[in-house]
Design a protein around this motif. Structure first.
Motif, mmCIF file in Angstrom:
data_model
loop_
_atom_site.group_PDB
_atom_site.id
_atom_site.type_symbol
_atom_site.label_atom_id
_atom_site.label_comp_id
_atom_site.label_asym_id
_atom_site.label_seq_id
_atom_site.Cartn_x
_atom_site.Cartn_y
_atom_site.Cartn_z
ATOM 1 N N UNK A 10 17.550 25.035 14.509
ATOM 2 C CA UNK A 10 16.476 25.593 13.687
ATOM 3 C C UNK A 10 16.863 25.590 12.207
ATOM 4 N N UNK A 11 18.112 25.901 11.937
ATOM 5 C CA UNK A 11 18.595 25.923 10.562
ATOM 6 C C UNK A 11 18.497 24.531 9.935
ATOM 7 N N UNK A 12 18.950 23.515 10.638
ATOM 8 C CA UNK A 12 19.053 22.175 10.068
ATOM 9 C C UNK A 12 17.761 21.381 10.121
ATOM 10 N N UNK A 13 16.894 21.676 11.065
ATOM 11 C CA UNK A 13 15.715 20.836 11.254
ATOM 12 C C UNK A 13 14.478 21.346 10.527
ATOM 13 N N UNK A 86 26.183 20.840 17.677
ATOM 14 C CA UNK A 86 27.238 20.373 18.587
ATOM 15 C C UNK A 86 26.695 20.138 19.993
ATOM 16 N N UNK A 87 27.534 19.560 20.828
ATOM 17 C CA UNK A 87 27.114 19.185 22.185
ATOM 18 C C UNK A 87 26.660 20.389 22.995
ATOM 19 N N UNK A 88 27.341 21.529 22.854
ATOM 20 C CA UNK A 88 26.944 22.723 23.609
ATOM 21 C C UNK A 88 25.565 23.217 23.183
ATOM 22 N N UNK A 89 25.313 23.237 21.866
ATOM 23 C CA UNK A 89 24.002 23.675 21.374
ATOM 24 C C UNK A 89 22.913 22.703 21.813
ATOM 25 N N UNK A 90 23.191 21.412 21.752
ATOM 26 C CA UNK A 90 22.208 20.410 22.186
ATOM 27 C C UNK A 90 21.923 20.543 23.677
ATOM 28 N N UNK A 91 22.954 20.812 24.477
ATOM 29 C CA UNK A 91 22.769 20.968 25.923
ATOM 30 C C UNK A 91 21.934 22.199 26.252
ATOM 31 N N UNK A 92 21.995 23.211 25.399
ATOM 32 C CA UNK A 92 21.245 24.447 25.639
ATOM 33 C C UNK A 92 19.783 24.342 25.202
ATOM 34 N N UNK A 93 19.432 23.278 24.481
ATOM 35 C CA UNK A 93 18.052 23.126 24.017
ATOM 36 C C UNK A 93 17.144 22.698 25.170
ATOM 37 N N UNK A 98 14.001 19.777 22.065
ATOM 38 C CA UNK A 98 14.444 18.420 21.715
ATOM 39 C C UNK A 98 13.294 17.600 21.138
ATOM 40 N N UNK A 99 12.107 17.706 21.738
ATOM 41 C CA UNK A 99 10.943 16.974 21.206
ATOM 42 C C UNK A 99 10.651 17.392 19.769
ATOM 43 N N UNK A 100 10.657 18.689 19.530
ATOM 44 C CA UNK A 100 10.373 19.199 18.185
ATOM 45 C C UNK A 100 11.453 18.740 17.202
ATOM 46 N N UNK A 101 12.710 18.797 17.613
ATOM 47 C CA UNK A 101 13.804 18.375 16.740
ATOM 48 C C UNK A 101 13.707 16.882 16.439
ATOM 49 N N UNK A 102 13.422 16.084 17.471
ATOM 50 C CA UNK A 102 13.335 14.644 17.267
ATOM 51 C C UNK A 102 12.132 14.295 16.398
ATOM 52 N N UNK A 103 11.019 14.996 16.578
ATOM 53 C CA UNK A 103 9.845 14.766 15.745
ATOM 54 C C UNK A 103 10.163 15.065 14.283
ATOM 55 N N UNK A 104 10.868 16.145 14.031
ATOM 56 C CA UNK A 104 11.271 16.473 12.659
ATOM 57 C C UNK A 104 12.168 15.382 12.096
ATOM 58 N N UNK A 105 13.107 14.925 12.899
ATOM 59 C CA UNK A 105 14.027 13.858 12.497
ATOM 60 C C UNK A 105 13.256 12.578 12.150
ATOM 61 N N UNK A 106 12.345 12.169 13.024
ATOM 62 C CA UNK A 106 11.580 10.940 12.809
ATOM 63 C C UNK A 106 10.650 11.090 11.607
ATOM 64 N N UNK A 107 10.033 12.249 11.458
ATOM 65 C CA UNK A 107 9.162 12.477 10.298
ATOM 66 C C UNK A 107 9.956 12.352 9.003
ATOM 67 N N UNK A 108 11.181 12.879 8.997
ATOM 68 C CA UNK A 108 12.028 12.761 7.804
ATOM 69 C C UNK A 108 12.421 11.315 7.549
#
Length: 181
Positions: A10-13, A86-93, A98-108
């Motif tokens: 949430x902080x980074x995206x 990190x891997x642990x945080x990503x695994x907990x998503x 993940x969809x929301x994070x990837x959408x933010x990434x692609x939009x950027x």
């Protein structure tokens, strides 16, 4: 008071914070004034507020302070370890996170490409740029070896300081298993 986001993702995206983090990639140290020049479309108050959030969470570290006309001007540098999910945080998503994070990434990524085109880009041959998708077959062990070697090679180039003839370049990667896995 800077309120903490729920987690590192949430902080980074957040769209503005993501752009700020990207502006520091490549070992750059920037003052907020230099950051404003790099990101002129972001209102100053928003930029300063988001820099404060990133600094409060140690994503940006103060590397220098100096007095300028009675105010303190800080120079910041990216703390890359804190700027990573990190891997642990990503695994907990969840899949939706993940969809929301990837959408933010692609939009950027799309916004970065638009800024490149708007600044007179578009000749990818001249600019040594490009975009493509490739496929390869590898076991998990072979993929681990590939990633280790790729990261080592990239680290060699990322360690190079700015200098004459050196252009700051962005390398964006997405690694996914093929749907026909």
């Amino acid at each position: 008071m800077v309120m903490p986001p729920e987690g590192t993702a949430d902080l980074l995206l957040h769209p503005v914070r993501l752009r700020i983090v990207q502006a520091f990639l490549g070992g750059r140290s920037l003052t907020t004034g230099e950051l404003r020049l790099a990101l002129p479309d972001i209102p100053a108050a928003t930029l300063y507020r988001q820099v404060a959030v990133l600094a409060a969470h140690d994503v940006l570290s103060t590397v220098d302070e100096r007095r300028v006309r009675g105010a303190v001007e800080r120079t910041y540098r990216l703390n890359e370890a804190a700027a990573t999910v990190d891997a642990d945080a990503a695994a907990a998503m969840s899949p939706e996170e993940h969809r929301r994070a990837f959408l933010t990434f692609v939009a950027q990524l799309l916004a970065d490409f638009d800024r490149y085109l708007d600044a007179g880009g578009g000749d990818l041959g001249r600019d040594l740029g490009g975009y493509r998708q490739n496929a390869f077959h590898a076991t998990d062990d072979e993929l681990t070896e590939f990633l280790t070697r790729f990261r080592a090679l990239f680290a060699e180039y990322a360690a190079q300081e700015p200098g004459p003839g050196r252009v700051r370049r962005l390398l964006t990667t997405v690694l996914l298993p093929s749907p026909d896995r």
